[in-house]
Design a protein around this motif. Structure first.
Motif, PDB file in Angstrom:
ATOM      1  N   LEU A 219     -59.192 -40.839  48.542  1.00 36.42           N
ATOM      2  CA  LEU A 219     -58.167 -40.560  49.551  1.00 36.42           C
ATOM      3  C   LEU A 219     -57.232 -39.447  49.094  1.00 36.42           C
ATOM      4  O   LEU A 219     -56.860 -38.576  49.884  1.00 36.42           O
ATOM      5  N   GLY A 220     -56.863 -39.475  47.824  1.00 37.74           N
ATOM      6  CA  GLY A 220     -56.015 -38.416  47.289  1.00 37.74           C
ATOM      7  C   GLY A 220     -56.700 -37.066  47.319  1.00 37.74           C
ATOM      8  O   GLY A 220     -56.091 -36.054  47.663  1.00 37.74           O
ATOM      9  N   THR A 221     -57.973 -37.061  46.965  1.00 36.08           N
ATOM     10  CA  THR A 221     -58.735 -35.812  46.983  1.00 36.08           C
ATOM     11  C   THR A 221     -58.854 -35.271  48.406  1.00 36.08           C
ATOM     12  O   THR A 221     -58.638 -34.079  48.649  1.00 36.08           O
ATOM     13  N   LEU A 222     -59.183 -36.147  49.343  1.00 34.89           N
ATOM     14  CA  LEU A 222     -59.302 -35.715  50.739  1.00 34.89           C
ATOM     15  C   LEU A 222     -57.965 -35.264  51.307  1.00 34.89           C
ATOM     16  O   LEU A 222     -57.902 -34.287  52.060  1.00 34.89           O
ATOM     17  N   ALA A 223     -56.887 -35.961  50.959  1.00 38.70           N
ATOM     18  CA  ALA A 223     -55.561 -35.573  51.444  1.00 38.70           C
ATOM     19  C   ALA A 223     -55.179 -34.199  50.902  1.00 38.70           C
ATOM     20  O   ALA A 223     -54.683 -33.344  51.648  1.00 38.70           O
ATOM     21  N   ALA A 224     -55.421 -33.970  49.617  1.00 37.76           N
ATOM     22  CA  ALA A 224     -55.093 -32.673  49.019  1.00 37.76           C
ATOM     23  C   ALA A 224     -55.922 -31.560  49.658  1.00 37.76           C
ATOM     24  O   ALA A 224     -55.402 -30.485  49.977  1.00 37.76           O
ATOM     25  N   ALA A 225     -57.207 -31.821  49.865  1.00 33.14           N
ATOM     26  CA  ALA A 225     -58.070 -30.814  50.508  1.00 33.14           C
ATOM     27  C   ALA A 225     -57.607 -30.553  51.936  1.00 33.14           C
ATOM     28  O   ALA A 225     -57.575 -29.393  52.389  1.00 33.14           O
ATOM     29  N   GLY A 226     -57.238 -31.600  52.651  1.00 34.72           N
ATOM     30  CA  GLY A 226     -56.735 -31.435  54.011  1.00 34.72           C
ATOM     31  C   GLY A 226     -55.452 -30.624  54.046  1.00 34.72           C
ATOM     32  O   GLY A 226     -55.259 -29.777  54.935  1.00 34.72           O
ATOM     33  N   LEU A 227     -54.575 -30.845  53.079  1.00 33.30           N
ATOM     34  CA  LEU A 227     -53.333 -30.069  53.027  1.00 33.30           C
ATOM     35  C   LEU A 227     -53.603 -28.604  52.685  1.00 33.30           C
ATOM     36  O   LEU A 227     -52.922 -27.709  53.203  1.00 33.30           O
ATOM     37  N   VAL A 228     -54.582 -28.356  51.834  1.00 33.25           N
ATOM     38  CA  VAL A 228     -54.963 -26.960  51.557  1.00 33.25           C
ATOM     39  C   VAL A 228     -55.406 -26.293  52.856  1.00 33.25           C
ATOM     40  O   VAL A 228     -54.984 -25.177  53.175  1.00 33.25           O
ATOM     41  N   LEU A 229     -56.236 -26.980  53.634  1.00 37.47           N
ATOM     42  CA  LEU A 229     -56.682 -26.425  54.917  1.00 37.47           C
ATOM     43  C   LEU A 229     -55.515 -26.238  55.882  1.00 37.47           C
ATOM     44  O   LEU A 229     -55.442 -25.235  56.601  1.00 37.47           O
ATOM     45  N   TYR A 230     -54.588 -27.197  55.908  1.00 38.81           N
ATOM     46  CA  TYR A 230     -53.400 -27.102  56.763  1.00 38.81           C
ATOM     47  C   TYR A 230     -52.633 -25.816  56.447  1.00 38.81           C
ATOM     48  O   TYR A 230     -52.267 -25.058  57.344  1.00 38.81           O
ATOM     49  N   PHE A 231     -52.398 -25.566  55.156  1.00 35.87           N
ATOM     50  CA  PHE A 231     -51.609 -24.397  54.785  1.00 35.87           C
ATOM     51  C   PHE A 231     -52.398 -23.093  54.885  1.00 35.87           C
ATOM     52  O   PHE A 231     -51.796 -22.031  55.039  1.00 35.87           O
ATOM     53  N   LEU A 232     -53.720 -23.150  54.833  1.00 30.17           N
ATOM     54  CA  LEU A 232     -54.500 -21.950  55.162  1.00 30.17           C
ATOM     55  C   LEU A 232     -54.340 -21.623  56.643  1.00 30.17           C
ATOM     56  O   LEU A 232     -54.249 -20.453  57.026  1.00 30.17           O
ATOM     57  N   GLY A 233     -54.272 -22.666  57.477  1.00 24.41           N
ATOM     58  CA  GLY A 233     -53.987 -22.457  58.901  1.00 24.41           C
ATOM     59  C   GLY A 233     -52.605 -21.874  59.107  1.00 24.41           C
ATOM     60  O   GLY A 233     -52.406 -21.003  59.967  1.00 24.41           O
ATOM     61  N   ALA A 234     -51.634 -22.331  58.332  1.00 22.99           N
ATOM     62  CA  ALA A 234     -50.284 -21.771  58.418  1.00 22.99           C
ATOM     63  C   ALA A 234     -50.284 -20.299  58.011  1.00 22.99           C
ATOM     64  O   ALA A 234     -49.587 -19.480  58.611  1.00 22.99           O
ATOM     65  N   PHE A 235     -51.088 -19.963  56.998  1.00 23.83           N
ATOM     66  CA  PHE A 235     -51.203 -18.564  56.579  1.00 23.83           C
ATOM     67  C   PHE A 235     -51.768 -17.719  57.717  1.00 23.83           C
ATOM     68  O   PHE A 235     -51.269 -16.619  58.002  1.00 23.83           O
ATOM     69  N   ALA A 236     -52.777 -18.244  58.384  1.00 21.98           N
ATOM     70  CA  ALA A 236     -53.353 -17.528  59.527  1.00 21.98           C
ATOM     71  C   ALA A 236     -52.312 -17.347  60.628  1.00 21.98           C
ATOM     72  O   ALA A 236     -52.262 -16.290  61.278  1.00 21.98           O
ATOM     73  N   ALA A 237     -51.479 -18.354  60.846  1.00 24.17           N
ATOM     74  CA  ALA A 237     -50.420 -18.237  61.858  1.00 24.17           C
ATOM     75  C   ALA A 237     -49.430 -17.143  61.469  1.00 24.17           C
ATOM     76  O   ALA A 237     -48.972 -16.382  62.334  1.00 24.17           O
ATOM     77  N   HIS A 238     -49.101 -17.041  60.177  1.00 19.45           N
ATOM     78  CA  HIS A 238     -48.224 -15.963  59.709  1.00 19.45           C
ATOM     79  C   HIS A 238     -48.852 -14.598  59.996  1.00 19.45           C
ATOM     80  O   HIS A 238     -48.181 -13.687  60.490  1.00 19.45           O
ATOM     81  N   LEU A 239     -50.129 -14.466  59.672  1.00 22.93           N
ATOM     82  CA  LEU A 239     -50.802 -13.184  59.902  1.00 22.93           C
ATOM     83  C   LEU A 239     -50.883 -12.851  61.379  1.00 22.93           C
ATOM     84  O   LEU A 239     -50.658 -11.709  61.769  1.00 22.93           O
ATOM     85  N   ARG A 240     -51.190 -13.862  62.198  1.00 20.12           N
ATOM     86  CA  ARG A 240     -51.281 -13.639  63.648  1.00 20.12           C
ATOM     87  C   ARG A 240     -49.954 -13.158  64.214  1.00 20.12           C
ATOM     88  O   ARG A 240     -49.914 -12.288  65.087  1.00 20.12           O
ATOM     89  N   ALA A 241     -48.858 -13.701  63.688  1.00 22.31           N
ATOM     90  CA  ALA A 241     -47.526 -13.336  64.173  1.00 22.31           C
ATOM     91  C   ALA A 241     -46.984 -12.088  63.460  1.00 22.31           C
ATOM     92  O   ALA A 241     -45.879 -11.646  63.759  1.00 22.31           O
ATOM     93  N   ARG A 242     -47.776 -11.542  62.541  1.00 18.08           N
ATOM     94  CA  ARG A 242     -47.369 -10.384  61.746  1.00 18.08           C
ATOM     95  C   ARG A 242     -46.069 -10.637  60.989  1.00 18.08           C
ATOM     96  O   ARG A 242     -45.209  -9.774  60.864  1.00 18.08           O
ATOM     97  N   ASP A 243     -45.961 -11.862  60.500  1.00 17.10           N
ATOM     98  CA  ASP A 243     -44.830 -12.263  59.677  1.00 17.10           C
ATOM     99  C   ASP A 243     -45.328 -12.313  58.244  1.00 17.10           C
ATOM    100  O   ASP A 243     -46.149 -13.150  57.891  1.00 17.10           O
ATOM    101  N   TYR A 244     -44.821 -11.397  57.437  1.00 15.50           N
ATOM    102  CA  TYR A 244     -45.324 -11.277  56.073  1.00 15.50           C
ATOM    103  C   TYR A 244     -44.345 -11.834  55.038  1.00 15.50           C
ATOM    104  O   TYR A 244     -44.370 -11.443  53.888  1.00 15.50           O
ATOM    105  N   HIS A 245     -43.508 -12.758  55.445  1.00 15.16           N
ATOM    106  CA  HIS A 245     -42.584 -13.449  54.541  1.00 15.16           C
ATOM    107  C   HIS A 245     -43.278 -14.733  54.075  1.00 15.16           C
ATOM    108  O   HIS A 245     -43.171 -15.765  54.716  1.00 15.16           O
TER     109      HIS A 245
END
Length: 118
Positions: A67-93
């Protein structure tokens, strides 16, 4: 190795848990971030629930390692999605994002190393 696993997992769970609470109670910071990323405010509850589930999953990993491994992997994917949202919005902070992402990557790494999967 256990002390490092314990420390990073607890830290990551606490920080992600606080972010979840901020989303769930409608704090101004996540709302401003959503506005900057052009993410509808209606997504705040589901995103907060995902963060909360990830934080709890990291803690559950002490009892059920997968469960810990899956949760950590899921959070990595969550924050990769957040990175994509930053790029889509052209927010480089990327400062706050980098802190969250580094924490969840570290949590995944120590989880895999501690349980002999890495």
């Amino acid at each position: 190795m256990f002390v490092l696993y314990l420390a990073i997992t607890l830290l990551a769970s606490a920080v992600i848990g606080l972010a979840a609470v901020a989303n769930l109670i409608g704090h101004d910071y996540p709302k401003r971030q959503a506005d900057n990323m052009r993410v509808p405010h209606s997504w705040m509850l589901p995103l907060g629930l995902l963060l909360g589930a990830g934080a709890l999953g990291l803690l559950a990993g002490f009892a059920v390692p997968v469960l810990g491994t899956l949760a950590a992997a899921g959070l990595v994917l969550y924050f990769l999605g957040a990175f994509a949202a930053h790029l889509r919005a052209r927010d480089y902070h990327f400062g706050p994002w980098a802190v969250f992402f580094s924490l969840v990557v570290a949590a995944l790494a120590v989880n895999l190393a501690h349980h002999g999967l890495g």
